[in-house]
Design an enzyme around this catalytic site. Structure first.
Site, mmCIF file in Angstrom:
data_model
loop_
_atom_site.group_PDB
_atom_site.id
_atom_site.type_symbol
_atom_site.label_atom_id
_atom_site.label_comp_id
_atom_site.label_asym_id
_atom_site.label_seq_id
_atom_site.Cartn_x
_atom_site.Cartn_y
_atom_site.Cartn_z
ATOM 1 C CG HIS A 68 12.620 48.219 76.890
ATOM 2 N ND1 HIS A 68 12.724 47.284 75.880
ATOM 3 C CD2 HIS A 68 11.626 47.771 77.702
ATOM 4 C CE1 HIS A 68 11.828 46.329 76.070
ATOM 5 N NE2 HIS A 68 11.150 46.594 77.181
ATOM 6 C CG ASP A 98 15.329 47.215 73.677
ATOM 7 O OD1 ASP A 98 15.853 47.779 74.663
ATOM 8 O OD2 ASP A 98 14.147 46.831 73.676
ATOM 9 C CB SER A 172 10.637 43.539 78.179
ATOM 10 O OG SER A 172 9.595 44.063 77.415
#
Length: 327
Positions: A68, A98, A172
């Site tokens: 992402h 992911d 992230s």
């Protein structure tokens, strides 16, 4: 060893005719205003920038991050602590976990060694390293709060490490590290009512990330194994009815005709308690293990059928495209 931030550039172009070079002149645009461009349908570009983190996992410049972080990016740039910047090539992505693998053209980079996430224990002290809010390399400390978090609705294949180390937007794709300096997870998501840190963060375990990385490196995508069954968790009520001592294992609800499971003798009502030597406590564990099994591998299954345990052997095949998340 964890020295990279990952920034992305996304360019969106609105529909319209072929613009004159005058439309690109900032003074011309300022004079006529944006309403002029909208009225005449002149195409405009909108640029979005986002920041995330990544982990250098090899001296040759391979970098793990979250899918992402780089999804739909027109350009991916990796910045190092020494202020160098590199445009990164996207080697491969796996939205189902992911994860994404990047490559930069650099040599002899300091890299982070993989640790064994299966050996990590609840209560172990960990460090979360990343680039929160784009302010630069930041280290926070916490513990492993839980393991094997699934059914969170974040990705298709979930086996998260939960931590209370502070993770914020921009973290992230960053590293979750044990006190031996080993990578045990890729920080991926948080649970928050405010959008910021509230003590619950999730990381993809390093063992899962490493297997995905190896396939992305080799094939550019993940080729998953397929058994051909539909399963559910064994509940305490089902356990007593099925002759299973503990409410563990995966209950087979359906066997696809002609599948490896059917050819191996698996039946509806069987409870799979071990897969390739590993004990199965939850249905999602079986699903993840099957997906990461090499195609063509012969696997031993231990099942309980009418209260009696028996061993079966199956040869894993490639997962059909129409059944991306089915074991």
């Amino acid at each position: 060893c964890i020295r990279d931030s990952v920034s992305t550039l996304r360019v969106y172009r609105t529909p319209g005719g072929i613009p004159s070079p005058f439309w690109q002149d900032p003074f011309f645009r300022q004079f006529f205003g944006e309403d002029f461009f909208r009225f005449f349908g002149i195409p405009r570009e909108r640029v979005e920038r986002s920041l995330g983190s990544g982990v250098i996992v090899s001296p040759e410049g391979y970098i793990l991050t979250n899918y992402h972080v780089i999804a739909k990016a027109s350009q991916v740039v990796v910045g190092l602590v020494d202020k160098r910047e590199f445009e990164a090539q996207v080697v491969g992505v796996d939205p189902h976990t992911d994860l994404a693998l990047l490559k930069i053209e650099a040599e002899d980079l300091p890299s982070l060694p993989f640790g064994d996430s299966d050996r990590a224990q609840v209560g172990d002290v960990v460090l979360a390293i990343g680039n929160p809010f784009g302010i630069g390399q930041t280290v926070t400390m916490g513990i492993i709060s839980a393991k094997g978090r699934s059914n969170m609705g974040l990705v298709d294949y979930e086996d998260f490490i939960q931590t209370d180390a502070a993770i914020n937007p921009g973290n992230s794709g960053g590293a979750l590290v044990n006190l031996r300096g080993e990578l045990i997870g890729i920080n991926t998501a948080i649970v928050s009512r405010t959008g910021g840190y509230q003590g619950i963060g999730f990381a993809v375990p390093s063992n899962l990330a490493r297997r995905v990385m190896e396939q992305l490196k080799r094939y550019g995508r993940v080729i998953r194994g397929w058994l051909g069954v539909s399963v559910q968790q064994v509940t305490p009520q089902l356990a007593s009815h099925l002759g299973v001592k503990e409410p563990w294992g995966a209950l087979v609800l359906e066997v696809a005709p002609g599948s490896p499971a059917a050819q191996g003798g698996l039946r509806r009502g069987d409870v799979i308690v071990r897969y390739d030597g590993r004990e199965i406590r939850a249905a999602w564990e079986l699903r993840n293990l099957i997906a990461l099994t090499p195609v063509g591998k012969r696997v031993k299954l231990s099942v309980i059928r009418r209260g009696i345990e028996k061993d079966l052997y199956v040869t894993i095949r490639r997962q059909p495209e129409r059944s991306v998340t089915s074991p």
